[in-house]
Design a protein around this motif. Structure first.
Motif, PDB file in Angstrom:
ATOM      1  N   ASN A  38       0.839  -1.208   0.000  1.00 25.96           N
ATOM      2  CA  ASN A  38       0.000   0.000   0.000  1.00 25.96           C
ATOM      3  C   ASN A  38       0.870   1.253   0.000  1.00 25.96           C
ATOM      4  O   ASN A  38       2.104   1.167   0.105  1.00 25.96           O
ATOM      5  N   GLN A  39       0.234   2.396  -0.105  1.00 29.04           N
ATOM      6  CA  GLN A  39       0.957   3.667  -0.246  1.00 29.04           C
ATOM      7  C   GLN A  39       1.865   3.943   0.953  1.00 29.04           C
ATOM      8  O   GLN A  39       3.009   4.348   0.786  1.00 29.04           O
ATOM      9  N   THR A  40       1.366   3.688   2.151  1.00 29.31           N
ATOM     10  CA  THR A  40       2.160   3.945   3.351  1.00 29.31           C
ATOM     11  C   THR A  40       3.435   3.118   3.336  1.00 29.31           C
ATOM     12  O   THR A  40       4.532   3.633   3.574  1.00 29.31           O
ATOM     13  N   ASN A  41       3.283   1.841   3.043  1.00 30.62           N
ATOM     14  CA  ASN A  41       4.455   0.966   3.035  1.00 30.62           C
ATOM     15  C   ASN A  41       5.418   1.324   1.905  1.00 30.62           C
ATOM     16  O   ASN A  41       6.642   1.184   2.057  1.00 30.62           O
ATOM     17  N   LEU A  42       4.860   1.798   0.800  1.00 25.96           N
ATOM     18  CA  LEU A  42       5.722   2.240  -0.296  1.00 25.96           C
ATOM     19  C   LEU A  42       6.539   3.455   0.135  1.00 25.96           C
ATOM     20  O   LEU A  42       7.749   3.520  -0.089  1.00 25.96           O
ATOM     21  N   GLU A  43       5.876   4.402   0.814  1.00 25.36           N
ATOM     22  CA  GLU A  43       6.577   5.594   1.298  1.00 25.36           C
ATOM     23  C   GLU A  43       7.692   5.208   2.268  1.00 25.36           C
ATOM     24  O   GLU A  43       8.809   5.719   2.198  1.00 25.36           O
ATOM     25  N   VAL A  60       3.663   5.332 -13.954  1.00 23.32           N
ATOM     26  CA  VAL A  60       3.626   6.790 -13.845  1.00 23.32           C
ATOM     27  C   VAL A  60       3.175   7.248 -12.465  1.00 23.32           C
ATOM     28  O   VAL A  60       3.875   8.005 -11.805  1.00 23.32           O
ATOM     29  N   THR A  61       2.035   6.768 -12.020  1.00 27.10           N
ATOM     30  CA  THR A  61       1.530   7.223 -10.719  1.00 27.10           C
ATOM     31  C   THR A  61       1.819   6.172  -9.659  1.00 27.10           C
ATOM     32  O   THR A  61       2.042   4.996  -9.973  1.00 27.10           O
ATOM     33  N   ASP A  62       1.778   6.606  -8.403  1.00 25.67           N
ATOM     34  CA  ASP A  62       2.005   5.675  -7.304  1.00 25.67           C
ATOM     35  C   ASP A  62       0.960   4.565  -7.305  1.00 25.67           C
ATOM     36  O   ASP A  62       1.268   3.407  -7.023  1.00 25.67           O
ATOM     37  N   VAL A 111      -0.028  -1.245  -8.143  1.00 29.28           N
ATOM     38  CA  VAL A 111      -0.649  -2.336  -8.900  1.00 29.28           C
ATOM     39  C   VAL A 111       0.418  -3.329  -9.370  1.00 29.28           C
ATOM     40  O   VAL A 111       0.246  -4.539  -9.294  1.00 29.28           O
ATOM     41  N   LYS A 112       1.546  -2.788  -9.843  1.00 30.13           N
ATOM     42  CA  LYS A 112       2.634  -3.657 -10.325  1.00 30.13           C
ATOM     43  C   LYS A 112       3.047  -4.666  -9.256  1.00 30.13           C
ATOM     44  O   LYS A 112       3.379  -5.808  -9.550  1.00 30.13           O
TER      45      LYS A 112
END
Lengths: 364, 455
Positions: free
Chosen positions: A73-78, A155-157, A162-163
């Motif tokens: 998820n976004q948090t873990n990516l950050e 392109v987008t987070d 998704v990747k």
């Protein structure tokens, strides 16, 4: 007469055999500059602590990667991106130490070759069959590969996340990071277990001794790793046109400046013998040059490095956009960094009279 | 005067010193070539580089690819034939030509001691060094007991020039009053046993070595000439050369000089050496001793020979002073520096970065010297103007051929001499691609910021 000649030649043989005796007789008289102290400072207060820090940062990176793969998820990516950047910054402090195990396993080529070749990374992800340590994969691994994997795969987070639902992407990200941890462990444990002793005791003035090799590594890093790779090549000073895609951290688009600053700080700190973990300074190049009565060269070099830092400070955080909007500033920075290359390669080497020749031919 | 000269030219002397000199010289050369080959320097210095720096006017002399090995083999055979005195005249001519060709293939590897070998072997073409104790005299069954004294004197004179000129080159303020470059070089020899951390670090020792080195070079030819000081002098020859061999990577040169100075000794010494070798040879082979001893060797073309040698010596005496024809500091411009016995005289380093500019658009890029030069070539190129110019032309031609338009070549060059801070060396506003090599003064060398007094 003949006897005298024979006596002359035996004298000569005697002196000659003395000259080639082993190094165990080296005394530690206070007359000469104490290279052991310098090497010990380098090993114990600079090199090993920097590797330990890098190792710790990579362990964090690895943990954050595991969390991210479990829950993309976004948090873990950050979080993962932050720990990548933290490790990458520390990397700037160790890249110059291309000696011992690091040199043997081509460590730096597996950690920071950029730009990456996206096609290679994609092929590896698709095939799921790769040897990350193979030289052909040098441009598909390490920090630059993570730069691509964490910022550039889409392109987008949201698209990037998704990747990472794809197990192939997960595997590759995981393998690249694990490999970096493994390599760093290998280098660090070699330093702490046996290489330190070899390194510290190698104090002769030969092309393969520790001082000479590290002087070469240091200058090479400054000239190639820092000046050329980070600034010169993207600015196009070695090519007919500028090459804005060749910056470090190309995909994250915001860190090329901070990474270059770290690299130059690492150079400055090493020159000054500053301990990695504190502000203490011990024996290093500046001590050595002072011993050789070249205090003015020391202040000259310091001023040039500081000017370089100031100049980098005026650049855009993303060198790629700096090249595209105002490349003159980039080439000016390159020219400014070049000035210290002269001081290192000409004045410092001459003062130390270091054997740098790889060609072992005669002189006269 | 003329009468005295005539008498001098006709004075005979025992052939033994010259003959022993020939033998030892030949053997030293054989050994040097084997050593060079063994270290793989033929490949490293002459085959691997993409580009070679030529001497002005001798650009046609280039390495011969893999045939360079053949050249070395010929040179080795010639040296061996010189040593044993077989077809001596042809052998020494072949040696001179092949060795000199090798020496001129790339000026990156210019060494004064190679030049010494070339001039010495040229001189030896005219000397009857095979007149006895040689395969030639064995085959002709004729050996000369004496040869004209001037033939041996000519070698002594050449050796004397080498030492004396090396000595007076040290009469400059840097060498004598700043003790540079020894002050830079000696402390870095800290790893020598006993003296490394002690003597080598002492300033007084740097001065002592500078002055004694100068005094040694200037006086040694005279001390070798006089019988009473000869033994003393030879002792110093050995000590001096062994010491320099320990300190500096100067290869075979010290040994060649030590062996060469044996020619100053008198004939009975050399006769003993010959007797010793003969005894050894006789134990190995049954040699036929029916050699007729003839008296004095006489030249078939005496006037020409003496004339050539005299002119040659005159050139040797004058050539090292050609630097006086150039303005500015010799150490800085190096105009007239080579071929002058300026041996281990200065510590000079530089860095030269070349910029290829399109004169129409103003766009430019820098050259990575490693793409074209070996580390040794780059090092030598960086502080010598004639190298910089030749390389600039090579780069200009290369990039023009690659399709770059309106090529101009500029250099940013910094050089440090004898521990002074580095300073700009070449005018960075001069398009070197338009400058031509010549023996004229190069006006684009920037002035030296300091002053070195002396010769």
């Amino acid at each position: 007469m003949l006897k005298k000649i024979i006596f002359g030649f035996s004298l000569f043989a005697l002196v000659f055999s003395c000259s080639s005796s082993d190094e165990s007789t080296i005394s530690s008289s206070s007359d000469g500059f104490d290279r052991s102290t310098m090497l010990t400072n380098w090993a114990d207060n600079i090199i090993i602590p920097a590797y330990q820090d890098l190792d710790a940062k990579l362990v964090t990176l690895k943990a954050d990667k595991d969390t991210f793969i479990a829950t993309p998820n976004q948090t873990n990516l950050e979080t993962l991106r932050t720990s990548w950047l933290n490790a990458y910054k520390v990397w700037q402090y160790v890249e110059m130490f291309d000696i011992g195990k690091a040199e043997e396993i081509s460590y730096k080529f597996q950690m920071n070759v950029y730009p990456v070749t996206v096609a290679d990374i994609k092929a590896n992800i698709d095939n799921q069959n790769y040897d990350l340590s193979h030289p052909n994969n040098n441009d598909a691994v390490g920090f630059p590969a993570l730069d691509y994997l964490l910022y550039g795969v889409d392109v987008t987070d949201a698209d990037i996340l998704v990747k990472y639902t794809d197990v192939n992407y997960q595997n590759y990200l995981s393998d690249v990071i694990d490999q970096m941890v493994l390599l760093t462990d290998t280098v660090l444990s070699d330093w702490t277990s046996n290489y330190r002793a070899t390194f510290v005791s190698s104090i002769r003035n030969t092309a393969t001794s520790s001082v000479n090799k590290l002087v070469n590594d240091f200058i090479y890093y400054y000239e190639k790793g820092l000046r050329a790779n980070k600034i010169g090549i993207p600015a196009g000073v070695f090519s007919s046109t500028s090459l804005s895609t060749k910056v470090e951290g190309f995909y994250s688009k915001q860190y090329s400046k901070v990474l270059a600053e770290q690299g130059l700080k690492a150079v400055k700190d090493f020159f000054n013998g500053k301990n990695y973990n504190s502000t203490l300074v011990n024996s290093s190049f500046y001590y050595y040059l002072n011993y050789l009565d070249r205090a003015s060269l020391v202040s000259n070099i310091r001023a040039k490095l500081d000017n370089g830092l100031t100049k980098i400070g005026t650049l855009n955080a993303n060198f790629s956009s700096q090249v595209e909007t105002d490349n003159v500033k980039m080439t000016e920075t390159f020219d400014m960094l070049q000035l210290a290359v002269v001081s290192f390669k000409v004045d410092m080497i001459q003062a130390m009279n270091i054997s740098v020749d790889f060609t072992d031919a005669d002189g006269d | 005067m003329i009468q005295q000269l005539r008498t001098y030219l006709n004075t005979p002397t025992n052939a033994a010193p010259l003959v022993v000199f020939r033998l030892l010289f030949g053997l030293m050369m054989c050994f040097s070539i084997i050593r060079f080959w063994y270290h793989d320097w033929i490949d490293l210095l002459y085959i691997q580089p993409k580009f070679h720096f030529s001497f002005y006017g001798l650009e046609f002399i280039k390495p011969l690819g893999n045939y360079t090995y053949v050249l070395y083999a010929i040179c080795f055979l010639a040296a061996f034939f010189v040593a044993i005195g077989f077809k001596y005249r042809i052998a020494i001519i072949t040696f001179f030509l092949s060795f000199t060709y090798i020496e001129l293939m790339d000026k990156t590897t210019y060494l004064n001691h190679y030049y010494f070998i070339s001039v010495l072997s040229f001189l030896m073409i005219f000397l009857p060094a095979n007149s006895s104790f040689s395969v030639d005299s064995y085959r002709l069954k004729k050996a000369y007991k004496t040869i004209p004294n001037w033939t041996i004197d000519s070698i002594k004179l050449l050796l004397g020039i080498v030492y004396f000129y090396a000595g007076i080159a040290k009469l400059n303020s840097d060498w004598l009053f700043k003790a540079t470059p020894l002050k830079i070089w000696l402390p870095s020899k800290y790893d020598l046993p006993l003296i490394g951390e002690t003597l080598m670090q002492q300033e007084w020792f740097h001065y002592a070595m500078s002055w004694s080195g100068m005094l040694y070079d200037v006086t040694i030819p005279f001390l070798l000439l006089y019988k009473r000081t000869r033994w003393f002098a030879f002792f110093f020859v050995v000590v001096f050369h062994v010491f320099t061999r320990i300190l500096f990577p100067i290869g075979m040169f010290p040994f060649i000089m030590i062996v060469s100075t044996l020619i100053f000794f008198e004939a009975n010494f050399h006769l003993k050496v010959i007797a010793l070798i003969k005894r050894l040879l006789n134990q190995m082979f049954k040699l036929n001793h029916s050699i007729v001893l003839a008296e004095n060797y006489s030249f078939t073309n005496k006037k020409l020979t003496v004339g050539v040698v005299a002119v040659f010596m005159l050139v040797q005496l004058v050539l090292p002073f050609r630097y006086l024809a150039y303005p500015n500091e010799l150490f800085w411009t190096e105009e007239g520096y080579r071929f002058s016995w300026r041996v281990m005289l200065m510590e000079k380093m530089g860095i030269s970065t070349f910029k290829i500019v399109n004169s129409k658009t103003g766009s430019y890029f820098y050259v990575d010297n490693k793409d074209f030069l070996t580390p040794l070539q780059e090092k030598q190129m960086s502080f010598q103007p004639d190298f910089i110019l030749e390389y600039a032309h090579y780069l200009g031609d290369h990039f023009t051929k690659q399709g770059h338009k309106n090529v101009e070549v500029y250099v940013q060059s910094y050089v440090a001499l004898n521990g002074r801070p580095s300073q700009p060396y070449i005018d960075s506003k001069i398009d070197l691609y338009k400058e031509k090599e010549s023996f004229k003064h190069k006006t684009w060398i920037l002035p030296f910021n300091d002053d070195i007094k002396g010769l």
